[in-house]
Write a protein that holds these residues in place. Structure first.
Motif, PDB file in Angstrom:
ATOM      1  N   ALA A  33     -30.678  12.728  65.876  1.00  0.00           N
ATOM      2  CA  ALA A  33     -29.393  12.061  66.126  1.00  0.00           C
ATOM      3  C   ALA A  33     -28.232  13.021  65.863  1.00  0.00           C
ATOM      4  O   ALA A  33     -27.258  13.069  66.625  1.00  0.00           O
ATOM      5  CB  ALA A  33     -29.275  10.812  65.266  1.00  0.00           C
ATOM      6  N   LEU A  34     -28.314  13.797  64.781  1.00  0.00           N
ATOM      7  CA  LEU A  34     -27.268  14.772  64.461  1.00  0.00           C
ATOM      8  C   LEU A  34     -27.168  15.848  65.548  1.00  0.00           C
ATOM      9  O   LEU A  34     -26.077  16.227  65.971  1.00  0.00           O
ATOM     10  CB  LEU A  34     -27.541  15.426  63.105  1.00  0.00           C
ATOM     11  CG  LEU A  34     -27.370  14.535  61.868  1.00  0.00           C
ATOM     12  CD1 LEU A  34     -27.873  15.259  60.621  1.00  0.00           C
ATOM     13  CD2 LEU A  34     -25.911  14.136  61.692  1.00  0.00           C
ATOM     14  N   LYS A  35     -28.323  16.320  66.000  1.00  0.00           N
ATOM     15  CA  LYS A  35     -28.331  17.362  67.031  1.00  0.00           C
ATOM     16  C   LYS A  35     -27.764  16.848  68.347  1.00  0.00           C
ATOM     17  O   LYS A  35     -27.006  17.546  69.030  1.00  0.00           O
ATOM     18  CB  LYS A  35     -29.754  17.870  67.237  1.00  0.00           C
ATOM     19  CG  LYS A  35     -30.296  18.687  66.075  1.00  0.00           C
ATOM     20  CD  LYS A  35     -31.737  19.121  66.335  1.00  0.00           C
ATOM     21  CE  LYS A  35     -32.277  19.929  65.159  1.00  0.00           C
ATOM     22  NZ  LYS A  35     -33.687  20.350  65.376  1.00  0.00           N
ATOM     23  N   LEU A  36     -28.135  15.615  68.720  1.00  0.00           N
ATOM     24  CA  LEU A  36     -27.637  15.057  69.973  1.00  0.00           C
ATOM     25  C   LEU A  36     -26.132  14.835  69.919  1.00  0.00           C
ATOM     26  O   LEU A  36     -25.417  15.099  70.886  1.00  0.00           O
ATOM     27  CB  LEU A  36     -28.357  13.737  70.278  1.00  0.00           C
ATOM     28  CG  LEU A  36     -29.848  13.846  70.614  1.00  0.00           C
ATOM     29  CD1 LEU A  36     -30.459  12.462  70.776  1.00  0.00           C
ATOM     30  CD2 LEU A  36     -30.063  14.671  71.876  1.00  0.00           C
ATOM     31  N   ALA A  37     -25.633  14.328  68.795  1.00  0.00           N
ATOM     32  CA  ALA A  37     -24.195  14.108  68.644  1.00  0.00           C
ATOM     33  C   ALA A  37     -23.438  15.425  68.767  1.00  0.00           C
ATOM     34  O   ALA A  37     -22.390  15.501  69.429  1.00  0.00           O
ATOM     35  CB  ALA A  37     -23.907  13.435  67.306  1.00  0.00           C
ATOM     36  N   ARG A  67     -29.305   3.599  67.034  1.00  0.00           N
ATOM     37  CA  ARG A  67     -28.566   3.017  65.911  1.00  0.00           C
ATOM     38  C   ARG A  67     -27.868   4.100  65.094  1.00  0.00           C
ATOM     39  O   ARG A  67     -26.722   3.925  64.654  1.00  0.00           O
ATOM     40  CB  ARG A  67     -29.511   2.207  65.024  1.00  0.00           C
ATOM     41  CG  ARG A  67     -29.995   0.908  65.647  1.00  0.00           C
ATOM     42  CD  ARG A  67     -30.658   0.000  64.623  1.00  0.00           C
ATOM     43  NE  ARG A  67     -31.876   0.573  64.080  1.00  0.00           N
ATOM     44  CZ  ARG A  67     -33.082   0.372  64.601  1.00  0.00           C
ATOM     45  NH1 ARG A  67     -33.215  -0.377  65.697  1.00  0.00           N
ATOM     46  NH2 ARG A  67     -34.151   0.904  64.035  1.00  0.00           N
ATOM     47  N   LEU A  68     -28.534   5.226  64.905  1.00  0.00           N
ATOM     48  CA  LEU A  68     -27.937   6.334  64.148  1.00  0.00           C
ATOM     49  C   LEU A  68     -26.736   6.914  64.899  1.00  0.00           C
ATOM     50  O   LEU A  68     -25.700   7.198  64.303  1.00  0.00           O
ATOM     51  CB  LEU A  68     -28.989   7.423  63.914  1.00  0.00           C
ATOM     52  CG  LEU A  68     -30.109   7.058  62.933  1.00  0.00           C
ATOM     53  CD1 LEU A  68     -31.255   8.062  63.034  1.00  0.00           C
ATOM     54  CD2 LEU A  68     -29.577   7.005  61.504  1.00  0.00           C
ATOM     55  N   LEU A  69     -26.874   7.078  66.218  1.00  0.00           N
ATOM     56  CA  LEU A  69     -25.770   7.609  67.011  1.00  0.00           C
ATOM     57  C   LEU A  69     -24.581   6.653  67.033  1.00  0.00           C
ATOM     58  O   LEU A  69     -23.432   7.066  67.010  1.00  0.00           O
ATOM     59  CB  LEU A  69     -26.243   7.886  68.440  1.00  0.00           C
ATOM     60  CG  LEU A  69     -27.164   9.099  68.617  1.00  0.00           C
ATOM     61  CD1 LEU A  69     -27.793   9.093  69.999  1.00  0.00           C
ATOM     62  CD2 LEU A  69     -26.398  10.391  68.394  1.00  0.00           C
ATOM     63  N   ALA A 102     -29.955  -0.564  76.092  1.00  0.00           N
ATOM     64  CA  ALA A 102     -29.079   0.333  75.330  1.00  0.00           C
ATOM     65  C   ALA A 102     -27.649  -0.170  75.445  1.00  0.00           C
ATOM     66  O   ALA A 102     -27.292  -0.849  76.413  1.00  0.00           O
ATOM     67  CB  ALA A 102     -29.166   1.767  75.855  1.00  0.00           C
ATOM     68  N   PRO A 103     -26.801   0.150  74.464  1.00  0.00           N
ATOM     69  CA  PRO A 103     -25.398  -0.238  74.563  1.00  0.00           C
ATOM     70  C   PRO A 103     -24.640   0.675  75.518  1.00  0.00           C
ATOM     71  O   PRO A 103     -25.062   1.802  75.790  1.00  0.00           O
ATOM     72  CB  PRO A 103     -24.895  -0.050  73.115  1.00  0.00           C
ATOM     73  CG  PRO A 103     -25.782   0.998  72.541  1.00  0.00           C
ATOM     74  CD  PRO A 103     -27.113   0.804  73.192  1.00  0.00           C
ATOM     75  N   LYS A 178     -36.279  11.324  76.474  1.00  0.00           N
ATOM     76  CA  LYS A 178     -34.985  11.392  77.163  1.00  0.00           C
ATOM     77  C   LYS A 178     -34.188  10.096  76.985  1.00  0.00           C
ATOM     78  O   LYS A 178     -32.966  10.109  76.908  1.00  0.00           O
ATOM     79  CB  LYS A 178     -35.190  11.702  78.641  1.00  0.00           C
ATOM     80  CG  LYS A 178     -35.568  13.160  78.927  1.00  0.00           C
ATOM     81  CD  LYS A 178     -35.605  13.432  80.406  1.00  0.00           C
ATOM     82  CE  LYS A 178     -35.710  14.924  80.698  1.00  0.00           C
ATOM     83  NZ  LYS A 178     -36.973  15.507  80.268  1.00  0.00           N
ATOM     84  N   LEU A 179     -34.904   8.963  76.910  1.00  0.00           N
ATOM     85  CA  LEU A 179     -34.212   7.689  76.715  1.00  0.00           C
ATOM     86  C   LEU A 179     -33.467   7.664  75.384  1.00  0.00           C
ATOM     87  O   LEU A 179     -32.437   6.996  75.254  1.00  0.00           O
ATOM     88  CB  LEU A 179     -35.198   6.522  76.764  1.00  0.00           C
ATOM     89  CG  LEU A 179     -35.803   6.171  78.122  1.00  0.00           C
ATOM     90  CD1 LEU A 179     -36.760   4.996  77.974  1.00  0.00           C
ATOM     91  CD2 LEU A 179     -34.723   5.859  79.144  1.00  0.00           C
ATOM     92  N   ALA A 180     -33.987   8.371  74.385  1.00  0.00           N
ATOM     93  CA  ALA A 180     -33.319   8.417  73.082  1.00  0.00           C
ATOM     94  C   ALA A 180     -31.919   8.976  73.219  1.00  0.00           C
ATOM     95  O   ALA A 180     -31.037   8.692  72.408  1.00  0.00           O
ATOM     96  CB  ALA A 180     -34.131   9.258  72.101  1.00  0.00           C
ATOM     97  N   ASP A 181     -31.703   9.745  74.275  1.00  0.00           N
ATOM     98  CA  ASP A 181     -30.394  10.353  74.482  1.00  0.00           C
ATOM     99  C   ASP A 181     -29.641   9.731  75.643  1.00  0.00           C
ATOM    100  O   ASP A 181     -28.539   9.231  75.490  1.00  0.00           O
ATOM    101  CB  ASP A 181     -30.568  11.843  74.741  1.00  0.00           C
ATOM    102  CG  ASP A 181     -29.255  12.505  75.104  1.00  0.00           C
ATOM    103  OD1 ASP A 181     -28.287  12.315  74.354  1.00  0.00           O
ATOM    104  OD2 ASP A 181     -29.187  13.202  76.117  1.00  0.00           O
ATOM    105  N   HIS A 182     -30.265   9.703  76.834  1.00  0.00           N
ATOM    106  CA  HIS A 182     -29.450   9.376  78.009  1.00  0.00           C
ATOM    107  C   HIS A 182     -29.049   7.913  78.063  1.00  0.00           C
ATOM    108  O   HIS A 182     -28.133   7.554  78.802  1.00  0.00           O
ATOM    109  CB  HIS A 182     -30.104   9.873  79.300  1.00  0.00           C
ATOM    110  CG  HIS A 182     -31.049   8.933  79.975  1.00  0.00           C
ATOM    111  ND1 HIS A 182     -32.049   9.364  80.789  1.00  0.00           N
ATOM    112  CD2 HIS A 182     -31.157   7.583  79.978  1.00  0.00           C
ATOM    113  CE1 HIS A 182     -32.719   8.347  81.269  1.00  0.00           C
ATOM    114  NE2 HIS A 182     -32.201   7.249  80.787  1.00  0.00           N
ATOM    115  N   GLY A 183     -29.705   7.060  77.265  1.00  0.00           N
ATOM    116  CA  GLY A 183     -29.230   5.685  77.201  1.00  0.00           C
ATOM    117  C   GLY A 183     -27.787   5.594  76.757  1.00  0.00           C
ATOM    118  O   GLY A 183     -27.046   4.687  77.141  1.00  0.00           O
ATOM    119  N   LEU A 184     -27.360   6.560  75.919  1.00  0.00           N
ATOM    120  CA  LEU A 184     -25.982   6.574  75.427  1.00  0.00           C
ATOM    121  C   LEU A 184     -25.150   7.661  76.094  1.00  0.00           C
ATOM    122  O   LEU A 184     -23.945   7.727  75.898  1.00  0.00           O
ATOM    123  CB  LEU A 184     -25.965   6.765  73.905  1.00  0.00           C
ATOM    124  CG  LEU A 184     -26.697   5.692  73.097  1.00  0.00           C
ATOM    125  CD1 LEU A 184     -26.549   5.956  71.608  1.00  0.00           C
ATOM    126  CD2 LEU A 184     -26.168   4.313  73.419  1.00  0.00           C
TER     127      LEU A 184
END
Length: 303
Positions: A33-37, A67-69, A102-103, A178-184
């Motif tokens: 989550a930290l790396k993606l942000a 949730r973390l993001l 995803a939101p 990829k869903l962990a990222d591109h959803g947001l």
């Protein structure tokens, strides 16, 4: 004596705590989550073979990263999306027990005709045409909607949307990762079209949307065959999924209900348009956007 001297020399043995597998995975998801942000902020990417990316192995891992993001400063939810829902049950082919939700974040929901920038990693992304609904009143998770009539009356407007999917995870990685990222990461271009109240008074109601062909064109050329779906049923399913997570929907939220046209790949500079015949039988409604010609930077995050 020699034995005693040897024990004194090496001293008492300390037990090295072994991190549980669950705790180790939790740490990797937090690191991801930290790396993606950071990657989003800097326009960089995270390698698909990164151990923290590889830790994502199920839908609950995806939701945890989300949730973390979302706990970051300045993050504001303005709606929700559903994916992997067309054709019916396609999520099962990816080993999932339910469609992906995803939101939608403020700043990622845009108006008709806007330019989409900040696409990530080695691929500019893909485009999908989708139906969207504006929620007319607060929908607390403690008060579930029982049927499609209640779902329809809980909306104020129907929208035609283009969703631009992107990710800052590059290289070899699974769809779940990829869903962990591109959803947001995704951007949604929205054009509110039709108040729902007049349609609710007709015999077919909002069911008429499942009869409307939506076309998607890139640079003026139709690129994907129409796909039919009942968006009201998908809206009901998404609301149930959101409520099952203890989340409520608010008046004014945008909910997009999944692709009604198969997704297509994009490149910088592309002009995208989604169109459909208005239920009045006379007008053709279109929502448009342009992909920024700015090329994504290809440098890894330093985290």
């Amino acid at each position: 004596i020699l034995k005693l001297q040897f024990l004194y020399f090496i001293g008492p043995q300390k037990k090295i705590p072994i991190m549980s597998e669950e705790r180790a995975k939790d740490r990797k998801l937090r690191n991801l989550a930290l790396k993606l942000a950071k990657a989003r902020k800097e326009g960089t990417f995270v390698a698909g073979d990164d151990p923290d990316v590889q830790a994502v192995g199920c839908l609950e891992d995806v939701n945890k990263v989300h949730r973390l993001l979302m706990s970051g400063e300045g993050v504001e939810i303005v709606g929700f999306k559903v994916g992997l829902n067309l054709p019916e049950g396609s999520f099962r082919s990816f080993g999932l027990g339910e469609p992906f939700t995803a939101p939608l974040l403020k700043g990622k929901v845009m108006g008709d005709g806007e330019e989409v920038s900040g696409l990530y990693a080695t691929k500019p992304g893909t485009a999908e045409a989708e139906w969207g609904f504006i929620i007319a009143r607060d929908l607390p998770y403690t008060e579930p909607l029982r049927d499609l009539d209640q779902v329809a009356s809980a909306t104020s407007h129907i929208c035609l949307c283009i969703e631009i999917a992107a990710t800052c995870i590059s290289g070899n990685s699974t769809l779940l990762q990829k869903l962990a990222d591109h959803g947001l990461c995704n951007s949604v271009i929205v054009k509110p079209l039709i108040p729902t109240a007049p349609l609710l008074e007709t015999e077919s109601g909002l069911e008429i949307l499942s009869e409307q062909e939506v076309t998607l064109a890139i640079n003026g050329k139709p690129v994907a065959p129409p796909a039919m779906a009942n968006p009201l049923k998908e809206l009901h399913r998404l609301i149930r999924l959101v409520h099952s997570k203890g989340q409520s929907l608010s008046k004014g939220d945008l909910v997009i209900t999944g692709a009604v046209v198969k997704h297509v790949g994009l490149k910088p500079g592309d002009h995208i348009a989604a169109s459909f015949q208005h239920p009045n039988g006379k007008d053709v409604e279109t929502v448009k956007c342009t992909i920024s010609g700015e090329k994504p930077q290809k440098r890894k995050s330093k985290l």
